[in-house]
Design an enzyme around this catalytic site. Structure first.
Site, PDB file in Angstrom:
ATOM      1  N   SER A 274      43.000   4.175 -18.298  1.00 45.87           N
ATOM      2  CA  SER A 274      44.920   4.502 -18.410  1.00 45.87           C
ATOM      3  C   SER A 274      45.296   5.318 -19.764  1.00 45.87           C
ATOM      4  O   SER A 274      44.856   6.501 -19.718  1.00 45.87           O
ATOM      5  CB  SER A 274      45.363   3.499 -18.206  1.00 45.87           C
TER       6      SER A 274
ATOM      7  N   HIS B 207      52.341   8.378 -32.635  1.00 45.46           N
ATOM      8  CA  HIS B 207      52.508   9.468 -32.930  1.00 45.46           C
ATOM      9  C   HIS B 207      52.804   8.534 -34.540  1.00 45.46           C
ATOM     10  O   HIS B 207      52.956   7.164 -34.029  1.00 45.46           O
ATOM     11  CB  HIS B 207      54.306   9.244 -31.867  1.00 45.46           C
TER      12      HIS B 207
ATOM     13  N   CYS C 267      44.198  -0.466 -17.327  1.00 44.87           N
ATOM     14  CA  CYS C 267      43.959  -1.907 -16.258  1.00 44.87           C
ATOM     15  C   CYS C 267      42.819  -1.620 -15.628  1.00 44.87           C
ATOM     16  O   CYS C 267      41.472  -2.189 -16.178  1.00 44.87           O
ATOM     17  CB  CYS C 267      44.250  -0.505 -14.557  1.00 44.87           C
TER      18      CYS C 267
END
Length: 136
Positions: free
Chosen positions: A67, A72, A87
């Site tokens: 996935s 940030h 997943c």
């Protein structure tokens, strides 16, 4: 769609400044942290804010076969946000995701961490109360 979503906010990070304001360091760290526990990076995008002389944080995403990881940084307040989803379709990747997340957290050395785990794709019979389904 069954999987594990890890979200964390890191505050008052005590790491070297380059971990917060240098996109190359962020990219190298994210790729290393994902590869080590067995997650599979397949693509990536990273962006440097500010300039080479005056960096102002960085953002990046690693697309995983399992996935994604998104990070940030806010060097001006020594903070970081992490978003890691895996997943568990063909195998349970939860341990690898937790290890990768823990390693990222350690790399930033925060004084305070707010962390959440969300099981995704849980069958209705076991799902937490809330809205389930499509349009109304």
């Amino acid at each position: 769609m069954h999987g594990l979503h890890l979200i964390a906010e890191l505050y008052d990070c005590r790491c070297e400044a380059r971990f917060l304001d240098d996109v190359a360091t962020l990219q190298e760290t994210c790729l290393a942290v994902c590869s080590t526990p067995g997650l599979t990076p397949v693509a990536q995008a990273f962006h440097q804010f500010g300039s080479a002389r005056e960096p102002a944080g960085a953002t990046g995403a690693v697309i995983l076969a399992e996935s994604h990881l998104a990070v940030h940084t806010w060097p001006e307040v020594r903070a970081v946000t992490l978003d890691l989803y895996v997943c568990n379709f063909s195998q349970d990747n939860s341990a690898a995701a937790r290890l990768a997340c823990d390693r990222l957290i350690r790399a930033f050395a925060p004084c305070r961490v707010v962390q959440r785990e969300l099981a995704r794709g849980v069958p209705d019979a076991v799902a937490a109360p809330g809205r389930v389904g499509g349009s109304e």
